[in-house]
Design a protein around this motif. Sequence first.
Motif, PDB file in Angstrom:
ATOM      1  N   ASP A 101     -73.003  53.476-173.806  1.00 20.13           N
ATOM      2  CA  ASP A 101     -71.830  53.295-172.954  1.00 20.13           C
ATOM      3  C   ASP A 101     -70.942  54.553-172.938  1.00 20.13           C
ATOM      4  O   ASP A 101     -70.031  54.668-172.126  1.00 20.13           O
TER       5      ASP A 101
ATOM      6  N   ARG B 137     -67.161  42.442-170.968  1.00 21.36           N
ATOM      7  CA  ARG B 137     -66.442  42.908-169.791  1.00 21.36           C
ATOM      8  C   ARG B 137     -66.166  41.825-168.757  1.00 21.36           C
ATOM      9  O   ARG B 137     -65.175  41.862-168.061  1.00 21.36           O
TER      10      ARG B 137
ATOM     11  N   ASN C  66     -61.117  47.781-167.404  1.00 16.92           N
ATOM     12  CA  ASN C  66     -61.441  48.716-168.470  1.00 16.92           C
ATOM     13  C   ASN C  66     -61.323  50.178-168.049  1.00 16.92           C
ATOM     14  O   ASN C  66     -61.445  51.074-168.861  1.00 16.92           O
TER      15      ASN C  66
ATOM     16  N   LEU D 249     -68.527  55.914-174.746  1.00  9.54           N
ATOM     17  CA  LEU D 249     -67.087  55.943-175.008  1.00  9.54           C
ATOM     18  C   LEU D 249     -66.774  57.266-175.716  1.00  9.54           C
ATOM     19  O   LEU D 249     -67.564  57.720-176.543  1.00  9.54           O
TER      20      LEU D 249
ATOM     21  N   ASP E 171     -64.873  44.689-164.830  1.00 12.77           N
ATOM     22  CA  ASP E 171     -65.017  46.104-165.173  1.00 12.77           C
ATOM     23  C   ASP E 171     -63.768  46.899-164.863  1.00 12.77           C
ATOM     24  O   ASP E 171     -63.393  47.801-165.603  1.00 12.77           O
TER      25      ASP E 171
ATOM     26  N   ASN F 227     -68.498  51.591-177.932  1.00 13.87           N
ATOM     27  CA  ASN F 227     -67.842  50.583-177.100  1.00 13.87           C
ATOM     28  C   ASN F 227     -68.505  49.217-177.265  1.00 13.87           C
ATOM     29  O   ASN F 227     -69.651  49.036-176.893  1.00 13.87           O
ATOM     30  N   HIS F 228     -67.769  48.255-177.831  1.00 11.34           N
ATOM     31  CA  HIS F 228     -68.285  46.889-177.923  1.00 11.34           C
ATOM     32  C   HIS F 228     -67.919  46.106-176.664  1.00 11.34           C
ATOM     33  O   HIS F 228     -68.457  45.036-176.422  1.00 11.34           O
ATOM     34  N   ALA F 229     -66.980  46.649-175.890  1.00 15.45           N
ATOM     35  CA  ALA F 229     -66.480  45.895-174.735  1.00 15.45           C
ATOM     36  C   ALA F 229     -67.554  45.710-173.673  1.00 15.45           C
ATOM     37  O   ALA F 229     -67.418  44.836-172.828  1.00 15.45           O
ATOM     38  N   PHE F 230     -68.648  46.493-173.735  1.00 18.59           N
ATOM     39  CA  PHE F 230     -69.709  46.306-172.727  1.00 18.59           C
ATOM     40  C   PHE F 230     -70.187  44.860-172.738  1.00 18.59           C
ATOM     41  O   PHE F 230     -70.574  44.315-171.720  1.00 18.59           O
TER      42      PHE F 230
ATOM     43  N   ALA G 171     -74.312  49.765-176.915  1.00 14.50           N
ATOM     44  CA  ALA G 171     -72.930  50.154-177.238  1.00 14.50           C
ATOM     45  C   ALA G 171     -72.808  51.682-177.285  1.00 14.50           C
ATOM     46  O   ALA G 171     -71.818  52.258-176.844  1.00 14.50           O
TER      47      ALA G 171
ATOM     48  N   LYS H  53     -65.571  42.996-184.308  1.00 13.53           N
ATOM     49  CA  LYS H  53     -65.853  43.213-182.876  1.00 13.53           C
ATOM     50  C   LYS H  53     -67.301  42.835-182.555  1.00 13.53           C
ATOM     51  O   LYS H  53     -67.594  42.208-181.545  1.00 13.53           O
TER      52      LYS H  53
END
Length: 270
Positions: free
Chosen positions: A242, A260, A268, A244, A265, A254-257, A239, A23
């Motif tokens: 964020d 995104r 999510n 999570l 956004d 959270n790696h999705a930051f 990360a 990730k």
Amino acid sequence: MYTALTIAGSDSSGGAGIQADIKTMMAHGIYAMSAVTALTAQNTTGVADILEVTPDFLEKQLDCVFTDIFPDAVKIGMIPSAGLIEVTADSLLRHRARNIVLDPVMVATSGARLTDLQAVEALKEKLLPGADLVTPNIPEAEVLSGMKIKDGEDMEEAAGKIGDTYGCAVLCKGGHQLNDANDLLYRKGSFKWFKGKRIDNPNTHGTGCTLSSAIASNLARGMEMEAAVGLAKEYLSKALADMLDLGHGRGPMNHAFAVRDWRGDAANEK
Ligand SMILES: Nc1ncnc2c1ncn2[C@@H]1O[C@H](COP(=O)(O)OP(=O)(O)OP(=O)(O)O)[C@@H](O)[C@H]1O
Ligand SMILES: Cc1ncc(CO)c(N)n1
């Protein structure tokens, strides 16, 4: 495209190990490859079981990767036994691997042991001398240096001992301190502190895996060591910030930051 390889264990809950590494590398725009050393049945509350691959199978994975898509950097995480460490060290030498970042994983955030005691000796003897950077947390730095660490001064002494004994750069991580999150880099006889503000988030499962993979990703791109560490710490802090909150124990980050924008956004939100 820049490429990186992670040699580590699988975390079924996806927060640490191979999953965190891939990730992180992907968030850095790096093509990620993996050589799995063990499967762990684990979640945010603990490790239920570990199934190691054979040394022969690990060697085959490494040969397959190195003879086809040569990685620009290598991150090493959990290697549970001495036999697997020996195969890894031989293979990295034989294939002339470069930009090797070694996270000397010993115990999971949940407190479970991930490597046996002979593995620690093999780690010191075989893997540290070939690494460009080793990234112990405070308990790991205590084991590698043979001294107790109570404060920043002790971190400097321990990092100096490890670096001078094994001839590699050392990043002693301060995540296990109570008040701050300052990490110390010892390289070529000098120290550099990376100051971090402590983020009030108990969900720190996989912070070490993430930081070492972010450093490896930055080295793969050709960054200098100091810059690579500084930027990696910034990624980790974002990360973590964020916030999570997944699972019943110490949850993942959270790696999705970082990605995104792909779906926006809104996709999510739950
Ligand atoms: N609460 C926090 N706030 C900010 N940074 C943190 C926090 N906890 C850990 N860090 C940072 O996370 C990175 C990893 O450090 P840590 O000492 O937690 O590693 P680790 O124990 O190997 O991780 P793992 O939990 O994956 O085994 C370091 O840069 C550290 O400063
Ligand atoms: C597979 C694996 N590697 C590393 C860690 C350290 O966080 C973990 N919990 N699990």
